[in-house]
Write an enzyme that holds these catalytic residues in place. Structure first.
Site, PDB file in Angstrom:
ATOM      1  N   GLY A   1     -10.790  -8.068  -0.448  1.00  9.66           N
ATOM      2  CA  GLY A   1      -9.249  -8.553   0.230  1.00  9.66           C
ATOM      3  C   GLY A   1      -9.302  -8.112   1.655  1.00  9.66           C
TER       4      GLY A   1
ATOM      5  N   ASN B   1     -11.543 -10.587  -4.013  1.00  7.98           N
ATOM      6  CA  ASN B   1     -11.276 -10.852  -5.632  1.00  7.98           C
ATOM      7  C   ASN B   1     -10.290 -12.442  -5.853  1.00  7.98           C
ATOM      8  OD1 ASN B   1     -11.946 -10.991  -8.400  1.00  7.98           O
ATOM      9  ND2 ASN B   1     -11.240  -8.974  -8.125  1.00  7.98           N
TER      10      ASN B   1
ATOM     11  N   ASP C   1      -1.463  -6.638 -11.254  1.00  5.22           N
ATOM     12  CA  ASP C   1      -2.854  -7.116 -10.172  1.00  5.22           C
ATOM     13  C   ASP C   1      -3.587  -6.600  -9.624  1.00  5.22           C
ATOM     14  OD1 ASP C   1      -3.610  -9.404  -8.663  1.00  5.22           O
ATOM     15  OD2 ASP C   1      -3.313  -8.111  -7.302  1.00  5.22           O
TER      16      ASP C   1
ATOM     17  N   ASP D   1      -1.820 -12.519  -1.289  1.00  4.80           N
ATOM     18  CA  ASP D   1      -2.611 -11.606  -1.830  1.00  4.80           C
ATOM     19  C   ASP D   1      -3.226 -10.953  -0.472  1.00  4.80           C
ATOM     20  OD1 ASP D   1      -4.208 -10.162  -2.651  1.00  4.80           O
ATOM     21  OD2 ASP D   1      -5.707 -10.722  -3.748  1.00  4.80           O
TER      22      ASP D   1
ATOM     23  N   ASN E   1       0.215  -2.107  -7.320  1.00  2.00           N
ATOM     24  CA  ASN E   1      -1.084  -0.828  -7.676  1.00  2.00           C
ATOM     25  C   ASN E   1      -1.123   0.007  -6.252  1.00  2.00           C
ATOM     26  OD1 ASN E   1      -1.294  -2.697  -5.837  1.00  2.00           O
ATOM     27  ND2 ASN E   1      -3.690  -3.463  -6.154  1.00  2.00           N
TER      28      ASN E   1
ATOM     29  N   ARG F   1       0.807  -1.162  -0.190  1.00  2.00           N
ATOM     30  CA  ARG F   1       0.436   0.220   0.384  1.00  2.00           C
ATOM     31  C   ARG F   1       0.667   1.269   0.107  1.00  2.00           C
ATOM     32  NH1 ARG F   1      -3.715  -2.509  -1.774  1.00  2.00           N
ATOM     33  NH2 ARG F   1      -5.268  -3.445  -0.374  1.00  2.00           N
TER      34      ARG F   1
ATOM     35  N   HIS G   1      -3.467 -11.206 -13.302  1.00  2.00           N
ATOM     36  CA  HIS G   1      -4.418 -11.459 -12.595  1.00  2.00           C
ATOM     37  C   HIS G   1      -6.402 -11.816 -13.452  1.00  2.00           C
ATOM     38  CE1 HIS G   1      -7.910  -9.458 -10.398  1.00  2.00           C
ATOM     39  NE2 HIS G   1      -8.805  -9.751 -11.119  1.00  2.00           N
TER      40      HIS G   1
ATOM     41  N   HIS H   1      -3.915 -16.265  -7.696  1.00  2.00           N
ATOM     42  CA  HIS H   1      -5.009 -16.883  -6.960  1.00  2.00           C
ATOM     43  C   HIS H   1      -5.893 -17.206  -8.265  1.00  2.00           C
ATOM     44  CE1 HIS H   1      -6.252 -12.711  -9.124  1.00  2.00           C
ATOM     45  NE2 HIS H   1      -5.335 -11.640  -7.756  1.00  2.00           N
TER      46      HIS H   1
ATOM     47  N   HIS I   1      -7.086  -3.530   4.667  1.00  2.00           N
ATOM     48  CA  HIS I   1      -7.636  -2.218   4.228  1.00  2.00           C
ATOM     49  C   HIS I   1      -8.039  -1.216   5.329  1.00  2.00           C
ATOM     50  CE1 HIS I   1      -8.506  -2.686   0.409  1.00  2.00           C
ATOM     51  NE2 HIS I   1      -8.781  -3.870  -0.176  1.00  2.00           N
TER      52      HIS I   1
END
Lengths: 177, 317, 448
Positions: free
Chosen positions: C323, C277, C151, C304, C91, C61, C178, C231, C308
């Site tokens: 997530g 996801n 991803d 993964d 990301n 993050r 992904h 995944h 959050h």
């Protein structure tokens, strides 16, 4: 548990009340008997039959559900409602006799008077009960009483009617515990 | 009953008890004084995250006729649409002393989240969540069927053996889902008719027969035909070629209506797309229950609010 | 505390019991060892010694979403879970699509000290799927990027995917896909099936994953490239990967711990902790994934790990973020689903959680066997400790774990990274202690 009224006593009490109603009303004109569910409805029907037989005219009986007018709804589990059935063309100008099995705090009758007011304007409202056990919490008294039964608040009065319970009897229990 | 979130978890006895209370509420609606003092002092919040004037005014009438104080909280154009979370909204309602929250939300499960999150003590009524459920609509539909079939003798009865055909967008319909579960609970036999694109991919667990051919479903002479609204946005999703083909294949047009037995009820949750899923003749016929459904909606919602809010608090179902 | 450690009586992945001496950042010796002067003795009776775990799929993050996790907190979570290296997904904000961003990520990892942070580069600029990012520049940067992934998004354009697969051959790179057909998953909220129909949640059909994997293995075969599938979540995907491997296609695949344990039934309560996801699938899928991991069709387990903030999960299902955090719980879930169930032994765990992910990511100094001469990356696990997985087990910034309140077996007792304990006696050590230890170690080796 002891039995305070047996079937014959019950019949006698209702017959006496029927006579008293006719006497006070000076006949059967404009009379409507409304029972308060559940046992009041059966009592109203019985009374109506007796009154009709004595007076020789049909006196109608119906049901007045007071559940949604009670002041203790928020203090108890949700109560089931019952149908309100007003015979004929309503209560406007009629003499309504409310019929219930046991008169105790008077709260049910207070709710019934409110419910009745929403149905129309009766000329007069009377109250007939099978048993008056005292302990009133409102300035309410019965016009016709089958049996005065002074009781302690710890006691339970059970009214059995054939239509609802299969037999006719009034019993009292739990006083000395 | 603590909350009314779905018909899925409603037992037969609870459903019939609610319909019976609704009968008593309906009787009140027929007299001059339509108001009851039952919920005096209680506050009901209509929390609508989607526009639905019909459902909102139906709940509003129901709450007001029970003497509850009603607060309408339309989330559109309010702080909610500016990013306030459901949690903050719920806590605001809690602070305002809401006893009951009637929630309409575009997200499936949002009423469930509101009821189980601990953010609020109020009883929660699901007034439609996403494509999940709309329990009071199914209850008013069942109430309407029962009254048409049994009249004054409706109390205590279920819908045993009643054959109901539900036609339209099953995939996106919360009305269809709530009806399927409730009708099954009440003993009715349900057939769902839709283009295959508008049926969920796996409905093997649903207590209903799936049929793609409307004429075949109608040929059996069902007791009830319930037409569902086709949303305009489905036209874009390649669910069917165009509205003309939909109306021709899955609409209750004049010809199909004429073939139905005169005793078959025609239902629609509204608002109707006349000429698309239902022709005017069917909608305006004696067999149509559309206006009764609206009137019955108030009675059923009064019953729901009564059962949720009249008893002592903290009671579990 | 000294900077050499004598681990007494550990159980190696092979099942043998041995002492392990860590000295100067390497495993100095393994066997029945005499007391070493100055070494701190760690009693490892009953503990399993695994090579330090390597996660090929972590969301740290930072930069950009520091309210969810930072490189420091994310690697602390890694250490708590027994990981010594994590591959950081691209990301972030800005997206890791240039040499500058991946080098920043690398530096943040070096400063944190809890684990090796190996940046993953984006395949396309801004993860938008339109134009290739500067893959070569990222590969040539100080971060030595070998794994590229968009991803969170699928590299959907087949031509762009083909070009990416081809291009990274120049530096032995791999595209980690992904696999999610975007048109088939518009607005998707959960696995598509009987339950999604009942719950009224838009479905995420298995075919949306399987069709992309099928396309990509054929593309990889056609251009002779290496492909990694992130995944994998369905039984059908397992069949496609199995078919591709049988054909000799150079494909590797990962499964997450949550897809090995949890099923879609958990969605029924609309609790967003279970929103992820690809979505949780059916029990049949879970069974197929376990079997595939056991027989090697699926090569590795990757977490993964997707932190959050609380508000992203305290809301209605549709509005919730996808997530779950997974670093701290991964080894326990693998123990429960694969080891305790008899499907795999500890040597297999070492392979799927350390050696193979390091090899796929071309990461040196990790995934080496527990043997003399290997880098001192080591995890000690107490497999007999079974406990409620509570929030005290989470060492990152976020608490969106689906396992809170569940009973899970196994507990990481110690993690050694470059010879320094990041976790000892089950407690994550403070970062300044670790930094001081590295300083002493550097001093020692300079003097030595």
């Amino acid at each position: 548990m002891r039995t305070v009224l047996q079937q014959a006593d019950l019949e006698r009490a209702l017959t006496r009340i029927a006579h008293e109603i006719l006497e006070a009303n000076r006949g059967a004109d404009d009379l409507v008997l409304l029972g308060i569910p559940t046992r009041g409805v059966a009592l109203a029907e019985r009374l109506a039959r007796i009154v009709s037989r004595i007076a020789g005219v049909d006196v109608p009986a119906g049901a007045l559900d007071v559940t949604m007018y009670r002041d203790d709804l928020g203090r108890n589990p949700v109560r089931a409602t019952h149908p309100t059935e007003v015979p004929g063309d309503g209560i406007d100008g009629r003499v309504v006799v409310l019929v219930d099995d046991v008169l105790y705090s008077g709260r049910t009758i207070r709710a019934a008077l409110d419910a009745l007011a929403d149905l129309g304007r009766a000329r007069a409202v009377r109250l007939a009960v099978l048993v008056d056990r005292g302990h009133r919490e409102f300035p309410i008294r019965a016009d016709y009483v089958g049996k005065n039964l002074p009781s302690s608040t710890r006691e339970r009065i059970n009214v059995h009617l054939a239509e609802v319970d299969g037999d006719d009897a009034v019993t009292i229990e739990g006083g000395d515990e | 009953m603590r909350h009314l979130l779905s018909t899925r978890d409603l037992s037969r006895d609870d459903a019939i008890a609610l319909l019976d209370v609704a009968e008593d509420m309906a009787a009140v609606q027929e007299r001059e004084v339509k108001k009851l003092p039952t919920l005096r002092g209680r506050t009901v919040v209509n929390l609508f995250f989607e526009d639905s004037t019909r459902t909102r005014i139906s709940f509003e009438a129901a709450a007001k006729r029970l003497s509850a104080d009603v607060i309408n909280f339309s989330a559109k154009g309010s702080s909610v649409s500016k990013g306030e979370s459901l949690k903050d909204t719920a806590q605001t309602l809690q602070a305002m002393g809401a006893d009951g929250v009637v929630i309409r939300h575009p997200s499936s499960g949002a009423p469930f989240t509101l009821a189980t999150s601990g953010w609020i003590d109020a009883g929660v009524v699901n007034a439609g969540d996403g494509t999940h459920e709309h329990p009071t609509q199914a209850l008013l539909d069942a109430f309407t069927m029962r009254r048409r079939l049994h009249g004054a003798a409706s109390r205590g009865r279920d819908l045993d053996g009643v054959r109901v055909v539900v036609v339209g967008d099953i995939l996106h319909s919360r009305v269809a889902r709530s009806n399927v579960w409730l009708l099954e609970t009440l003993g009715a036999e349900v057939t769902l008719v839709a283009p295959p694109t508008l049926v969920p991919v796996d409905v093997s667990g649903w207590p209903a027969v799936i049929e793609y051919d409307l004429d075949r479903a109608l040929a059996a002479g069902p007791d009830v035909v319930m037409m569902l609204r086709i949303q305009a946005e489905r036209m874009q999703g390649a669910f069917f070629p165009n509205s003309r083909e939909y109306a021709r294949t899955w609409g209750l047009d004049d010809h199909r209506f004429a073939q139905l037995p005169e005793t078959t009820m025609v239902m629609h949750p509204g608002p109707m797309n006349r000429g698309l899923e239902i022709a005017a003749r069917a909608a305006d016929s004696m067999q149509s229950t559309v206006r009764e459904q609206v009137a019955n909606g108030v009675s059923v919602r009064m019953a729901a609010l009564y059962l949720l809010l009249s008893g002592e608090r903290g009671e579990t179902p | 505390m000294s900077e050499s450690f004598l681990i007494r009586g550990a159980t190696l992945p092979s099942g043998e019991r041995a002492d392990i001496l860590l000295e100067g950042g390497r495993i100095a010796d393994v066997g029945t060892l005499a007391d070493a002067a100055g070494a701190t003795v760690v009693d490892a009776d009953g503990l399993v010694a695994l090579p330090g775990l390597v996660d090929l799929h972590t969301h740290l993050r930072e930069p950009g979403y520091e309210q969810s996790e930072t490189v420091l907190t994310g690697t602390r979570a890694a250490a708590a879970g027994g990981f010594t290296a994590v591959f950081a997904m691209a990301n972030t904000f800005p997206v890791a699509d240039t040499a500058g961003v991946v080098e920043q990520e690398l530096s943040l990892g070096e400063a944190a000290g809890y684990a090796t942070v190996q940046p993953i580069g984006a395949v396309t600029v801004g993860l938008k799927g339109e134009q290739l990012a500067e893959l070569g520049a990222m590969a040539a940067s100080r971060a030595r990027v070998r794994v590229f992934s968009d991803d969170g998004f699928c590299v959907f354009d087949p031509l762009l995917m083909r070009r990416a697969l081809e291009y990274v051959k120049a530096f032995d790179g791999v595209i980690a896909q992904h696999a999610q057909e975007p048109r088939l998953t518009q607005g998707a909220q959960m696995n598509e099936g009987a339950l999604s129909g009942e719950l009224g949640l838009a479905g995420w059909p298995a075919v949306a994953e399987e069709s992309i994997i099928a396309r990509d293995v054929l593309l990889a075969e056609h251009v002779g490239s290496r492909l990694h599938v992130c995944h994998v979540s369905t039984a059908g995907s397992v069949e496609v990967v199995r078919w591709a491997k049988a054909r000799g296609i150079d494909v590797t695949a990962e499964v997450t711990p949550h897809h090995l344990l949890l099923t879609e039934e958990l969605v029924a309560g609309y609790d967003p902790r279970y929103k992820v996801n690809p979505p949780l699938r059916r029990q049949e899928d879970v069974d197929a994934l376990r079997a595939a991991l056991a027989d090697g069709t699926i090569d590795i387990v990757a977490t993964d790990h997707a932190p959050h903030p609380v508000e992203a999960k305290e809301c209605e299902w549709d509005a919730a973020a996808n997530g779950m955090v997974g670093l701290e719980s991964a080894l326990s879930v693998v123990q429960q689903t694969m080891v305790d169930s008899g499907l795999m032994g500890w040597a297999d765990v070492a392979r799927v959680l350390s050696a193979t992910p390091a090899r796929i990511g071309r990461l040196s100094g990790h995934g080496e066997p527990v043997a003399a001469g290997s880098a001192a990356e080591l995890t000690l696990l107490d497999p007999t400790a079974t406990a409620d997985f509570g929030v005290d087990r989470l060492a990152g910034r976020s608490v969106n774990s689906p396992y809170l309140g569940r009973t899970l077996p196994g507990r990481v007792v110690a993690t050694f990274h470059r010879g320094v304990p990041t976790v000892l006696d089950g407690e994550v050590r403070a970062s300044d202690e670790i930094a001081a230890a590295f300083a002493r170690l550097a001093e020692g080796s300079a003097r030595g």
